[in-house]
Motif scaffolding. Structure first.
Motif, PDB file in Angstrom:
ATOM      1  N   ALA A  97       0.828  -1.211   0.000  1.00 44.14           N
ATOM      2  CA  ALA A  97       0.000   0.000   0.000  1.00 44.14           C
ATOM      3  C   ALA A  97       0.861   1.259   0.000  1.00 44.14           C
ATOM      4  N   GLN A 100       2.182   1.770  -3.467  1.00 38.74           N
ATOM      5  CA  GLN A 100       1.176   2.228  -4.429  1.00 38.74           C
ATOM      6  C   GLN A 100       0.826   3.696  -4.209  1.00 38.74           C
ATOM      7  N   LEU A 187      -5.230  -0.935   1.896  1.00 34.09           N
ATOM      8  CA  LEU A 187      -4.983   0.234   1.050  1.00 34.09           C
ATOM      9  C   LEU A 187      -6.045   1.308   1.279  1.00 34.09           C
TER      10      LEU A 187
END
Length: 456
Positions: A97, A100, A187
């Motif tokens: 996460a 990203q 996330l």
């Protein structure tokens, strides 16, 4: 899911002085407007969908009937610690996460905290009771949590709109969650701890979709919302009132009555009485812009073809919708439109159709989340046209909450060799209702005032 706390709450708890909470909570230090130049740049950079989704997800918290007055964001790089009963997979989800989010190239960067550092974000994994204790949730909130499903919640503490600390609690069930779904839960909570505090029913593919959808992800729209929040021109503690003033021409919730009135003038052929029939219990309810259609049960090949033709016609009618025929689901989904075909030999009538709807009320705007259309037939049911009509009627009336007794045979549509044509009356009504100007939750009483003013 996100909960938000101002630091003034802590002052009240420690000192017990009501005057201090009034000062800290009501008079932010650095509310700032956007310059005309920057405003023009932002309107050119972010489209109308992003601005409206920003308004919905940044200025509202789930399970709260009121809108937020200010935004909150970080002005330093958050460091994350992982605590509780975390597994090696959980640690990997957090790292993934972080990676990203950092790819978005925000002004801030996430990282794992060094062991000697004091982390600014704490991510706790554990059983549901431990998670609730970690987040210090009250019993009323805890009792409403469904322990048969996963649970994630982020809480933040900020001062004048600057987030100083965040706490994330995550509980996974042992039964159904794939690695992909578990990662998306992590996330979502980490992204929401950055300031996008609310969920929505509008986009089922969005990470912020307020319902279970294993296919949801961090979409381009989600990234644009987060990027807008961290634009330098958008200051911490930027107020909702200023956002509404700066972007009034882009927000459908601002000056809605006039915008609907302007829209109605473009549809003189639509009966305003028909529009009034689209309201349910005094409010307007619509499906999201992205709609998946599923089928199950005793299906015939012609059933699928009929649905595909109807979907094609409805998508052409309203360019504002993206309806997709998704076919057979592994399990019945919690969103979209679901057709269930049942063969019941003891049923007296040859064919019967029912529509059950599920409404979401936890976000800024109420929404139709799911429509379940059950078509049951007996062994003597041979009328192919009756079956086709029931499918097309069911699809239209699951999208449009009109009393179904209003239509007669061939009044709603006609079937032709090259497809399905909805009559101008119902096609124009469909296109009008699914225009952005008709916002979810719009009140019938307000529409009647518009209707009255146009009759003068």
């Amino acid at each position: 899911m996100m909960l938000f706390y101002r630091k003034s709450i802590l002052i009240f708890w420690i000192l017990g002085i009501n005057f201090l909470i009034i000062i800290a909570g009501c008079f932010p230090k650095h509310e700032s407007s956007i310059s005309e130049k920057n405003l023009k740049l932002l309107k050119g950079k972010y489209d109308i969908s992003t601005l409206n989704y920003f308004y919905e997800t940044v200025f509202h918290e789930d399970f709260n009937s009121e809108k937020r007055d200010n935004i909150s964001k970080w002005n330093s790089n958050p460091t994350i610690e992982i605590v509780g009963s975390q597994s090696s997979e959980d640690i990997a989800y957090v790292k993934q996460a972080i990676e990203q989010v950092n790819k978005i190239n925000l002004p801030i960067k996430l990282s794992l905290a060094d062991t000697n550092d004091s982390a600014s974000i704490s991510v706790f994994f554990g059983d549901l009771k431990s998670v609730c204790n970690f987040l210090k949730l009250d019993s009323a909130f805890t009792n409403d949590i469904d322990n048969s499903n996963h649970f994630g919640l982020a809480k933040s503490i900020n001062y004048d709109g600057v987030i100083e600390q965040a706490f994330i609690g995550i509980y996974f069930t042992e039964k159904e969650l794939t690695h992909s779904t578990r990662f998306k839960v992590v996330l979502e909570e980490i992204v929401q701890s950055l300031g996008v505090v609310g969920d929505s029913y509008n986009y089922p593919s969005s990470l912020f979709f307020e319902n279970y959808n294993p296919a949801k992800c961090l979409t381009t729209l989600d990234i644009d919302v987060l990027s807008l929040l961290y634009e330098p021109a958008i200051s911490a503690n930027y107020t909702r009132q200023l956002f509404e003033t700066n972007f009034f021409d882009k927000l459908y919730t601002i000056n809605t009555d006039q915008k609907i009135k302007n829209l109605l003038e473009k549809y003189p052929q639509v009966s305003l009485d028909d529009v009034e029939k689209c309201f349910t219990s005094g409010v307007l309810l619509k499906h999201p812009k992205e709609i998946q259609i599923y089928i199950s049960g005793s299906i015939q090949k012609e059933d699928s073809l009929t649905i595909e033709r109807a979907v094609l016609s409805l998508n052409k009618t309203s360019p504002n919708l993206n309806i997709k025929f998704a076919g057979l689901p592994d399990i019945e989904p919690a969103y979209g439109i679901v057709f269930v075909f049942q063969k019941l030999d003891k049923q007296n009538v040859s064919l019967r159709r029912t529509i059950e709807t599920t409404t979401g009320k936890n976000c800024m705007f109420q929404k139709l989340i799911k429509s379940k259309i059950v078509i049951s037939f007996n062994s003597n049911e041979k009328d192919e046209k009756l079956r086709q009509r029931s499918i097309i009627d069911g699809l239209y009336f699951s999208l449009m909450q009109i009393p179904q007794a209003q239509t007669r045979t061939n009044e709603l549509f006609t079937i032709k060799k090259n497809g399905i044509d909805f009559s101008p009356r119902y096609a124009n009504l469909f296109k009008l209702i699914y225009s952005d100007e008709f916002i979810d939750g719009f009140k019938l009483s307000d529409f009647k005032k518009i209707n009255f003013s146009m009759d003068k």
